[in-house]
Scaffold this motif. Structure first.
Motif, PDB file in Angstrom:
ATOM      1  N   GLY A  24       0.802  -1.221   0.000  1.00 41.19           N
ATOM      2  CA  GLY A  24       0.000   0.000   0.000  1.00 41.19           C
ATOM      3  C   GLY A  24       0.834   1.269   0.000  1.00 41.19           C
ATOM      4  N   GLU A  28       0.742   4.636  -4.313  1.00 43.71           N
ATOM      5  CA  GLU A  28       0.666   6.008  -4.858  1.00 43.71           C
ATOM      6  C   GLU A  28       1.854   6.322  -5.759  1.00 43.71           C
ATOM      7  N   THR A  33      -1.019  -2.958  -6.012  1.00 42.76           N
ATOM      8  CA  THR A  33      -0.945  -3.831  -4.830  1.00 42.76           C
ATOM      9  C   THR A  33      -1.304  -5.253  -5.272  1.00 42.76           C
ATOM     10  N   ARG A  35      -3.663  -7.387  -3.648  1.00 42.39           N
ATOM     11  CA  ARG A  35      -5.005  -7.951  -3.432  1.00 42.39           C
ATOM     12  C   ARG A  35      -6.104  -6.931  -3.658  1.00 42.39           C
ATOM     13  N   GLN A 100       7.822  -5.364   3.454  1.00 37.27           N
ATOM     14  CA  GLN A 100       7.496  -6.596   2.712  1.00 37.27           C
ATOM     15  C   GLN A 100       7.677  -6.323   1.218  1.00 37.27           C
ATOM     16  N   HIS A 118      11.225  -9.607   2.221  1.00 33.84           N
ATOM     17  CA  HIS A 118      10.869 -10.469   1.088  1.00 33.84           C
ATOM     18  C   HIS A 118      11.788 -10.284  -0.106  1.00 33.84           C
ATOM     19  N   VAL A 158      13.850 -12.726  -4.570  1.00 33.35           N
ATOM     20  CA  VAL A 158      12.707 -12.409  -3.698  1.00 33.35           C
ATOM     21  C   VAL A 158      12.314 -13.671  -2.954  1.00 33.35           C
ATOM     22  N   VAL A 159      11.616 -13.517  -1.833  1.00 32.20           N
ATOM     23  CA  VAL A 159      11.193 -14.658  -1.022  1.00 32.20           C
ATOM     24  C   VAL A 159       9.828 -15.113  -1.533  1.00 32.20           C
ATOM     25  N   TRP A 160       9.742 -16.333  -2.006  1.00 30.12           N
ATOM     26  CA  TRP A 160       8.463 -16.848  -2.508  1.00 30.12           C
ATOM     27  C   TRP A 160       7.684 -17.542  -1.398  1.00 30.12           C
ATOM     28  N   GLY A 162       6.253 -20.224   0.885  1.00 29.50           N
ATOM     29  CA  GLY A 162       6.843 -21.526   1.239  1.00 29.50           C
ATOM     30  C   GLY A 162       8.336 -21.427   1.447  1.00 29.50           C
ATOM     31  N   GLY A 187      -0.020   0.272   5.130  1.00 27.12           N
ATOM     32  CA  GLY A 187      -0.197  -0.213   3.756  1.00 27.12           C
ATOM     33  C   GLY A 187      -0.038  -1.704   3.594  1.00 27.12           C
ATOM     34  N   ALA A 190      -1.997  -7.279   6.182  1.00 25.88           N
ATOM     35  CA  ALA A 190      -1.703  -8.111   7.369  1.00 25.88           C
ATOM     36  C   ALA A 190      -2.187  -9.544   7.188  1.00 25.88           C
ATOM     37  N   ILE A 191      -1.967 -10.083   5.987  1.00 26.66           N
ATOM     38  CA  ILE A 191      -2.389 -11.460   5.676  1.00 26.66           C
ATOM     39  C   ILE A 191      -1.190 -12.409   5.615  1.00 26.66           C
ATOM     40  N   TYR A 193       2.213 -14.134   6.513  1.00 23.38           N
ATOM     41  CA  TYR A 193       3.061 -14.415   7.686  1.00 23.38           C
ATOM     42  C   TYR A 193       4.437 -14.845   7.211  1.00 23.38           C
ATOM     43  N   PRO A 214      -6.288   2.864   4.056  1.00 24.43           N
ATOM     44  CA  PRO A 214      -7.614   3.394   3.695  1.00 24.43           C
ATOM     45  C   PRO A 214      -8.747   2.453   4.066  1.00 24.43           C
TER      46      PRO A 214
HETATM   47  C1  BV8 Z   1       7.033 -18.940   5.178  1.00 28.67           C
HETATM   48  C2  BV8 Z   1       7.714 -11.489  -2.515  1.00 28.67           C
HETATM   49  C3  BV8 Z   1       7.733 -20.709   6.413  1.00 28.67           C
HETATM   50  C4  BV8 Z   1       7.404 -11.998  -3.837  1.00 28.67           C
HETATM   51  C5  BV8 Z   1       5.891 -12.147  -1.023  1.00 28.67           C
HETATM   52  C6  BV8 Z   1      -1.914 -20.741   5.738  1.00 28.67           C
HETATM   53  C7  BV8 Z   1      -2.193 -19.908   6.813  1.00 28.67           C
HETATM   54  C8  BV8 Z   1      -1.253 -18.974   7.263  1.00 28.67           C
HETATM   55  C9  BV8 Z   1      -0.006 -18.864   6.645  1.00 28.67           C
HETATM   56  C10 BV8 Z   1       0.259 -19.703   5.584  1.00 28.67           C
HETATM   57  C11 BV8 Z   1      -0.682 -20.619   5.116  1.00 28.67           C
HETATM   58  N1  BV8 Z   1      -0.141 -21.272   4.060  1.00 28.67           N
HETATM   59  C12 BV8 Z   1       1.109 -20.787   3.844  1.00 28.67           C
HETATM   60  C13 BV8 Z   1       1.367 -19.855   4.776  1.00 28.67           C
HETATM   61  C14 BV8 Z   1       2.603 -19.087   4.914  1.00 28.67           C
HETATM   62  C15 BV8 Z   1       2.669 -18.036   3.835  1.00 28.67           C
HETATM   63  C16 BV8 Z   1       1.517 -17.057   3.981  1.00 28.67           C
HETATM   64  O1  BV8 Z   1       1.529 -16.223   4.868  1.00 28.67           O
HETATM   65  N2  BV8 Z   1       0.516 -17.169   3.085  1.00 28.67           N
HETATM   66  C17 BV8 Z   1      -0.621 -16.269   3.147  1.00 28.67           C
HETATM   67  C18 BV8 Z   1      -1.085 -15.926   1.734  1.00 28.67           C
HETATM   68  C19 BV8 Z   1      -1.737 -16.952   3.944  1.00 28.67           C
HETATM   69  N3  BV8 Z   1       3.920 -17.339   4.057  1.00 28.67           N
HETATM   70  C20 BV8 Z   1       5.020 -17.802   3.471  1.00 28.67           C
HETATM   71  O2  BV8 Z   1       5.044 -18.732   2.697  1.00 28.67           O
HETATM   72  C21 BV8 Z   1       6.308 -17.109   3.884  1.00 28.67           C
HETATM   73  N4  BV8 Z   1       7.281 -18.108   4.199  1.00 28.67           N
HETATM   74  O3  BV8 Z   1       6.069 -18.897   5.901  1.00 28.67           O
HETATM   75  O4  BV8 Z   1       7.966 -19.897   5.284  1.00 28.67           O
HETATM   76  C22 BV8 Z   1       8.499 -21.936   6.284  1.00 28.67           C
HETATM   77  C23 BV8 Z   1       8.640 -22.682   7.428  1.00 28.67           C
HETATM   78  C24 BV8 Z   1       9.347 -23.821   7.355  1.00 28.67           C
HETATM   79  C25 BV8 Z   1       9.917 -24.243   6.153  1.00 28.67           C
HETATM   80  C26 BV8 Z   1       9.757 -23.486   4.992  1.00 28.67           C
HETATM   81  C27 BV8 Z   1       9.036 -22.312   5.052  1.00 28.67           C
HETATM   82  C28 BV8 Z   1       6.868 -16.269   2.739  1.00 28.67           C
HETATM   83  C29 BV8 Z   1       5.936 -15.129   2.466  1.00 28.67           C
HETATM   84  C30 BV8 Z   1       6.607 -14.178   1.464  1.00 28.67           C
HETATM   85  C31 BV8 Z   1       5.912 -14.302   0.132  1.00 28.67           C
HETATM   86  N5  BV8 Z   1       6.461 -13.286  -0.770  1.00 28.67           N
HETATM   87  N6  BV8 Z   1       6.440 -11.239  -1.843  1.00 28.67           N
HETATM   88  C32 BV8 Z   1       6.805 -10.915  -4.685  1.00 28.67           C
HETATM   89  O5  BV8 Z   1       6.498  -9.793  -4.198  1.00 28.67           O
HETATM   90  O6  BV8 Z   1       6.660 -11.209  -5.874  1.00 28.67           O
HETATM   91  S1  BV8 Z   1       4.444 -11.790  -0.238  1.00 28.67           S
HETATM   92  C33 BV8 Z   1       3.636 -10.493  -1.003  1.00 28.67           C
HETATM   93  O7  BV8 Z   1       2.500 -10.237  -0.166  1.00 28.67           O
HETATM   94  C34 BV8 Z   1       4.397  -9.178  -1.023  1.00 28.67           C
HETATM   95  O8  BV8 Z   1       5.621  -9.204  -0.332  1.00 28.67           O
HETATM   96  C35 BV8 Z   1       3.444  -8.248  -0.287  1.00 28.67           C
HETATM   97  O9  BV8 Z   1       4.061  -7.179   0.284  1.00 28.67           O
HETATM   98  C36 BV8 Z   1       2.935  -9.210   0.699  1.00 28.67           C
HETATM   99  C37 BV8 Z   1       1.817  -8.826   1.581  1.00 28.67           C
HETATM  100  O10 BV8 Z   1       0.882  -8.149   0.854  1.00 28.67           O
HETATM  101  P1  BV8 Z   1       0.688  -6.591   1.258  1.00 28.67           P
HETATM  102  O11 BV8 Z   1       2.021  -5.927   1.205  1.00 28.67           O
HETATM  103  O12 BV8 Z   1      -0.073  -6.508   2.521  1.00 28.67           O
HETATM  104  O13 BV8 Z   1      -0.130  -6.080   0.035  1.00 28.67           O
HETATM  105  P2  BV8 Z   1      -1.707  -6.273  -0.193  1.00 28.67           P
HETATM  106  O14 BV8 Z   1      -1.987  -5.968  -1.620  1.00 28.67           O
HETATM  107  O15 BV8 Z   1      -2.144  -7.573   0.397  1.00 28.67           O
HETATM  108  O16 BV8 Z   1      -2.363  -5.116   0.720  1.00 28.67           O
HETATM  109  C38 BV8 Z   1      -2.140  -3.767   0.385  1.00 28.67           C
HETATM  110  C39 BV8 Z   1      -2.743  -2.958   1.508  1.00 28.67           C
HETATM  111  O17 BV8 Z   1      -2.451  -1.580   1.261  1.00 28.67           O
HETATM  112  C40 BV8 Z   1      -4.250  -3.091   1.598  1.00 28.67           C
HETATM  113  O18 BV8 Z   1      -4.627  -3.255   2.956  1.00 28.67           O
HETATM  114  C41 BV8 Z   1      -4.756  -1.739   1.068  1.00 28.67           C
HETATM  115  O19 BV8 Z   1      -5.952  -1.328   1.729  1.00 28.67           O
HETATM  116  C42 BV8 Z   1      -3.627  -0.830   1.459  1.00 28.67           C
HETATM  117  N7  BV8 Z   1      -3.461   0.365   0.638  1.00 28.67           N
HETATM  118  C43 BV8 Z   1      -3.812   0.570  -0.656  1.00 28.67           C
HETATM  119  N8  BV8 Z   1      -3.477   1.824  -1.029  1.00 28.67           N
HETATM  120  C44 BV8 Z   1      -2.878   2.411   0.045  1.00 28.67           C
HETATM  121  C45 BV8 Z   1      -2.866   1.490   1.105  1.00 28.67           C
HETATM  122  N9  BV8 Z   1      -2.349   1.785   2.313  1.00 28.67           N
HETATM  123  C46 BV8 Z   1      -1.839   3.018   2.491  1.00 28.67           C
HETATM  124  N10 BV8 Z   1      -1.811   3.970   1.520  1.00 28.67           N
HETATM  125  C47 BV8 Z   1      -2.319   3.697   0.286  1.00 28.67           C
HETATM  126  N11 BV8 Z   1      -2.295   4.644  -0.669  1.00 28.67           N
END
Ligand code: BV8
Ligand code: ZN
Length: 245
Positions: A24, A28, A33, A35, A100, A118, A158-160, A162, A187, A190-191, A193, A214
């Motif tokens: 987020g 700007e 983003t 999602r 992130q 990441h 980048v960190v993918w 898993g 921004g 918070a989904i 981890y 927002p």
């Molecule tokens: C790991 C790099 C462990 C690549 C990214 C089931 C349940 C819970 C967790 C898991 C599960 N299954 C798997 C998991 C773990 C998984 C995970 O969390 N999955 C989620 C989807 C449920 N996590 C992982 O896999 C992590 N690794 O856990 O390893 C492990 C343990 C043992 C052995 C091996 C491994 C790795 C996670 C990293 C993934 N890589 N990015 C790339 O970018 O191409 S994540 C990707 O999502 C980006 O980094 C991004 O930043 C991140 C989070 O998204 P947000 O930044 O929040 O962006 P989003 O669009 O979601 O939201 C934007 C927000 O901004 C909104 O709220 C919007 O309202 C707001 N906004 C909009 N405009 C503005 C604004 N705010 C302010 N001002 C504005 N103008």
């Protein structure tokens, strides 16, 4: 919505301030983003593309996505939110940004202490021999880039999903969360981890937790202050308020 006078007063007496940013804060600047309604790629979810299995199965498709994003990031500038965060760093003895985002915009805005959880889309490496490969090399070819040294597949640094986060970056991020007097979550939906656990770690350790977004998120109920708005508007207001005695 603006920051409360309570938050401004708290910041005036704060020693350690830490910030978690997500996609987020770059919205700007023109970086889509993940999602939102204009999410990066409507037909795919990031979790389907940003993982190693998808890359090995179809490196061409994953590279198409990352080359597109690299080209977007080469064309854009930090926005007032990034610049305000670089300003804030100068106002506190202990200030850090945990991001992130992989777009390098915090550093380009002048922030010094930035922990990239990441990775960084401006870096690439060979899957086989881990040799670093520059963006110009990678963007030269329409094919899947191959290592000149060993012929291995090149991937973006980048960190993918898993994959483990870089341990030194994670350590620094967790320490910053534990020591913060005030912790900002800006921004991010918070989904994802473990990044999304940092604001909760900060709050449990006694930080005053502020969210700027927002929209409400999974974190909002646990925040001490929720400032509804865009980071590019809210953050410069906070800097302004702190600079006027
Ligand atoms: C790991 C790099 C462990 C690549 C990214 C089931 C349940 C819970 C967790 C898991 C599960 N299954 C798997 C998991 C773990 C998984 C995970 O969390 N999955 C989620 C989807 C449920 N996590 C992982 O896999 C992590 N690794 O856990 O390893 C492990 C343990 C043992 C052995 C091996 C491994 C790795 C996670 C990293 C993934 N890589 N990015 C790339 O970018 O191409 S994540 C990707 O999502 C980006 O980094 C991004 O930043 C991140 C989070 O998204 P947000 O930044 O929040 O962006 P989003 O669009 O979601 O939201 C934007 C927000 O901004 C909104 O709220 C919007 O309202 C707001 N906004 C909009 N405009 C503005 C604004 N705010 C302010 N001002 C504005 N103008
Ligand atoms: Zn190699």
């Amino acid at each position: 919505m603006a920051a409360s006078s309570r938050l401004i007063a708290m910041l005036r007496s704060a020693r350690a301030v830490a910030v978690l940013t997500g996609a987020g804060v770059s919205a700007e600047s023109g970086v889509p983003t993940f999602r939102g309604e204009n999410g990066l790629w409507r037909k795919f979810r990031p979790e389907e593309l940003a993982n190693f299995e998808a890359f090995i199965r179809n490196p061409q498709l994953v590279w198409e996505w990352y080359k597109e994003r690299k080209r977007v990031i080469q064309r854009i500038q930090p926005n007032p939110g990034h610049i305000a965060l670089a300003e804030l760093e100068k106002l506190f003895p202990d200030f850090s940004i945990t991001t992130q985002n992989i777009d390098n915009l915090h550093r380009r805005a002048g922030s010094k202490k930035v922990f990239e959880l990441h990775g960084n889309i401006e870096r690439n490496y060979c899957v086989q021999c881990r040799a670093d490969v520059s963006n110009e090399k990678v963007l030269q070819t329409d094919d899947v880039p191959r290592c000149e040294k060993c012929g291995g597949l090149i991937r973006p640094d980048v960190v993918w999903f898993g994959e483990l986060l870089p341990s030194d970056e994670w350590e620094s991020a967790e320490t910053a969360a534990r020591h913060a007097d005030v912790y900002f979550s800006i921004g991010t939906s918070a989904i994802v981890y473990p990044a999304a656990s940092l604001p909760l770690i900060a709050k449990r350790a006694g930080a005053f937790l502020v969210e700027i977004n927002p929209e409400e998120t999974a974190l909002t109920p646990g925040a001490d202050e929720f400032i509804e708005g865009n980071s590019g508007a809210v953050l410069p207001q906070i800097v302004e308020a702190l600079k006027t005695k």
